[in-house]
Design a protein around this motif. Structure first.
Motif, PDB file in Angstrom:
ATOM      1  N   THR A 185       0.751  -1.359   0.047  1.00  0.00           N
ATOM      2  CA  THR A 185       0.083  -0.050  -0.100  1.00  0.00           C
ATOM      3  C   THR A 185       0.753   1.384  -0.064  1.00  0.00           C
ATOM      4  O   THR A 185       0.511   2.266  -0.745  1.00  0.00           O
ATOM      5  CB  THR A 185      -0.972  -0.166   1.233  1.00  0.00           C
ATOM      6  N   LEU A 186       1.898   1.308   0.822  1.00  0.00           N
ATOM      7  CA  LEU A 186       2.866   2.406   0.859  1.00  0.00           C
ATOM      8  C   LEU A 186       3.575   2.588  -0.510  1.00  0.00           C
ATOM      9  O   LEU A 186       3.703   3.958  -0.854  1.00  0.00           O
ATOM     10  CB  LEU A 186       3.861   2.367   2.091  1.00  0.00           C
ATOM     11  N   ALA A 187       3.902   1.364  -1.070  1.00  0.00           N
ATOM     12  CA  ALA A 187       4.576   1.710  -2.290  1.00  0.00           C
ATOM     13  C   ALA A 187       3.806   2.055  -3.336  1.00  0.00           C
ATOM     14  O   ALA A 187       4.095   2.838  -4.133  1.00  0.00           O
ATOM     15  CB  ALA A 187       5.199   0.139  -2.794  1.00  0.00           C
ATOM     16  N   LEU A 188       2.354   1.678  -3.280  1.00  0.00           N
ATOM     17  CA  LEU A 188       1.472   2.168  -4.258  1.00  0.00           C
ATOM     18  C   LEU A 188       1.247   3.624  -4.243  1.00  0.00           C
ATOM     19  O   LEU A 188       1.234   4.361  -5.042  1.00  0.00           O
ATOM     20  CB  LEU A 188       0.106   1.433  -4.054  1.00  0.00           C
ATOM     21  N   LEU A 189       0.988   4.192  -2.836  1.00  0.00           N
ATOM     22  CA  LEU A 189       0.900   5.755  -2.687  1.00  0.00           C
ATOM     23  C   LEU A 189       2.014   6.586  -3.279  1.00  0.00           C
ATOM     24  O   LEU A 189       1.826   7.735  -3.772  1.00  0.00           O
ATOM     25  CB  LEU A 189       0.786   5.891  -1.062  1.00  0.00           C
ATOM     26  N   TRP A 235       1.750   9.088  -5.998  1.00  0.00           N
ATOM     27  CA  TRP A 235       2.329  10.426  -5.861  1.00  0.00           C
ATOM     28  C   TRP A 235       3.412  10.909  -6.886  1.00  0.00           C
ATOM     29  O   TRP A 235       3.316  11.993  -7.357  1.00  0.00           O
ATOM     30  CB  TRP A 235       3.166  10.762  -4.389  1.00  0.00           C
ATOM     31  N   GLY A 236       4.263  10.077  -7.056  1.00  0.00           N
ATOM     32  CA  GLY A 236       5.415  10.371  -8.308  1.00  0.00           C
ATOM     33  C   GLY A 236       4.539  10.669  -9.485  1.00  0.00           C
ATOM     34  O   GLY A 236       4.911  11.630 -10.309  1.00  0.00           O
ATOM     35  N   TRP A 237       3.811   9.800 -10.099  1.00  0.00           N
ATOM     36  CA  TRP A 237       2.784  10.161 -11.161  1.00  0.00           C
ATOM     37  C   TRP A 237       2.104  11.406 -11.033  1.00  0.00           C
ATOM     38  O   TRP A 237       2.081  12.144 -12.152  1.00  0.00           O
ATOM     39  CB  TRP A 237       1.578   9.110 -11.412  1.00  0.00           C
TER      40      TRP A 237
END
Length: 491
Positions: free
Chosen positions: A136-140, A144-146
């Protein structure tokens, strides 16, 4: 530009950005989840892992955790799409996209837990306990980067809905101004239809061309290539005309939006309820009592106490440096106006010469030339000491305000604490900012601080007061860290 001269590939590109961006997010989601799940499997089980154990009549099945990881990756990626986390109406701005990612992630693990219970499957609990927060943290982080990439494109008018505004000149100008404040929302205005309909003209004070009258919206859509029609006022359009306009739009490619005469209203306060064919918009009245206020106060006490303890060495060091650098007291105490208009003594590390207040009258003309008739701010204020400039650049002079927060005079996040002479110049509606305690930081600080105009400062403070939430406070805190290190508008 007419419909005949508009190149077909341009229309396709404007339409396909939604699909293209959604595909990029889907690919990124899949890669991020695959890495997170694989890393969890390797960290938890090592290079090799035993199969999943089944109890009861299913013990003849044998599934390795590698298969489980593959299934989890595919299902997790799919549910992110099912729950609309890649929708063009969510991406780019606000917290809805992030909430959707978290909600979908929790749901997929909830479904797996139910399946494991019903089928009596002995999954390793640690595997899922690690995979859920890590993924989940990696997805967030990836989203955010995108979002940063998308916001840069949208600032140039790309990857945005091409908007045609329809309504009176006043309402069109107001809506265009508000949309221009937030290009990250993805609404790029390409034209307007107003009652006068003078095609050769522009909306006063803007570069938005008038594409026709409100009776020729169809022709204006073709001429501008707009894919989103925003009705800014309905006095010029009868309900029948609006309905006919909605029927004339190409399904899936062209969209109709009705913008009510409401601004600076947070999403959680707005609820749409269709009644007898009427889309009624309910706007909740902001409330500042009860558990919400206690919740904010508890957070302020705990957070300020913790920050005081952690920053004690920094506080002591700054105090020594200020005391030794220039003659005068370490702390600067100034009366400010707080909750319900009550005065309090705000603390700061002294960053100016001791007779700064006496010198302000000689500098007021400089403040007027910088365009702010209420707040006194100068970029090169001669009263600021050398040490003070460093403290102000990184907002270190405001650290003693943590004691104001602990004492209850201020909050960590809130409207800007004004001086009494500023309050004397307030218009009546500006006094609503006193419904909440002033803050060390707030929307005014993370949005430009001293670079803001007076109107923008008021608008941000009132928006915060009208739409306060704990989630919003946490977001402002995160943005404050970035604003402090960027030091923009700090002087």
């Amino acid at each position: 530009m007419t419909a005949e001269t508009r190149r077909p590939e341009t229309v396709v590109a404007e339409h396909d950005w939604r699909l293209a961006y959604s595909r990029r997010l889907a690919l990124t989601d899949f890669v991020v989840i695959a890495i997170a799940v694989t890393a969890t499997q390797v960290l938890w089980f090592g290079a090799s892992a035993d199969g999943v154990a089944f109890r009861g009549n299913l013990d003849f099945l044998a599934i390795s955790y590698t298969v489980v990881s593959v299934i989890l990756t595919v299902c997790w990626t799919a549910i992110l799409g099912i729950y609309g986390s890649r929708s063009d109406r969510l991406v780019g701005t606000g917290t809805a996209e992030y909430r959707s990612v978290v909600d979908a992630s929790l749901r997929i693990f909830g479904v797996l837990a139910i399946v494991a219970f019903l089928l009596k499957i002995d999954f390793s609990r640690g595997y899922f306990i690690v995979a859920l927060p890590l993924g989940t943290l990696a997805l967030l982080a990836a989203r955010w980067g995108w979002r940063q990439w998308l916001n840069r494109r949208r600032a140039r008018g790309e990857y945005s809905a091409q908007v045609l505004l329809v309504g009176s000149e006043v309402s069109v100008l107001h809506t265009a101004t508000e949309l221009a404040r937030h290009p990250q929302a993805g609404y790029h205005v390409v034209g307007a239809c107003v009652p006068s309909g003078r095609v050769a003209d522009y909306i006063p004070g803007t570069n938005i061309p008038v594409a026709g009258s409100v009776d020729r919206v169809g022709f204006a859509i073709e001429a501008t290539g707009a894919d989103t029609i925003v009705i800014t006022s309905s006095d010029e359009l009868s309900p029948d005309k609006i309905r006919e306009l909605s029927w004339s739009l190409e399904p899936g490619r062209q969209h109709l939006v009705v913008a009510p005469s409401l601004t600076d209203i947070g999403g959680p306060r707005i609820h749409t309820r269709p009644v007898a064919g009427l889309p009624l918009i309910h706007v909740e009245t902001p409330r500042y009592e009860g558990f919400k206020r206690y919740q904010k106060r508890i957070f302020d006490i705990v957070a300020s106490a913790l920050l005081i303890v952690l920053s004690a060495p920094v506080l002591l060091t700054i105090a020594v440096v200020v005391r030794l650098s220039t003659p005068g007291p370490v702390l600067f105490k100034q009366e400010r106006v707080g909750l319900n208009g009550s005065p309090f003594r705000m603390l700061k590390f002294r960053s100016m010469v001791t007779d700064a207040d006496a010198l302000i009258k000689d500098l007021e003309h400089s403040n007027r030339t910088e365009g702010n008739a209420v707040l006194f701010k100068m970029k090169d204020d001669p009263r600021v000491t050398a040490v003070g400039r460093v403290l102000r650049k990184f907002s270190l002079d405001e650290l003693p305000q943590l004691f104001n927060v602990l004492r209850g005079d201020m909050s960590l996040i809130g409207p800007r604490p004004p001086l009494q002479r500023e309050v004397d110049l307030y218009e009546s509606h500006v006094h609503r900012r006193f419904l909440m305690k002033p803050g060390i930081t707030g929307l005014w600080q993370v949005s430009g601080r001293s670079d803001l105009s007076w109107e923008d400062s008021v608008r941000l403070d009132l928006y915060y007061v009208e739409n306060w939430s704990m989630v919003g406070d946490f977001i402002i805190l995160l943005r404050t860290v970035r604003a402090v290190f960027a030091s923009s508008g700090a002087y």
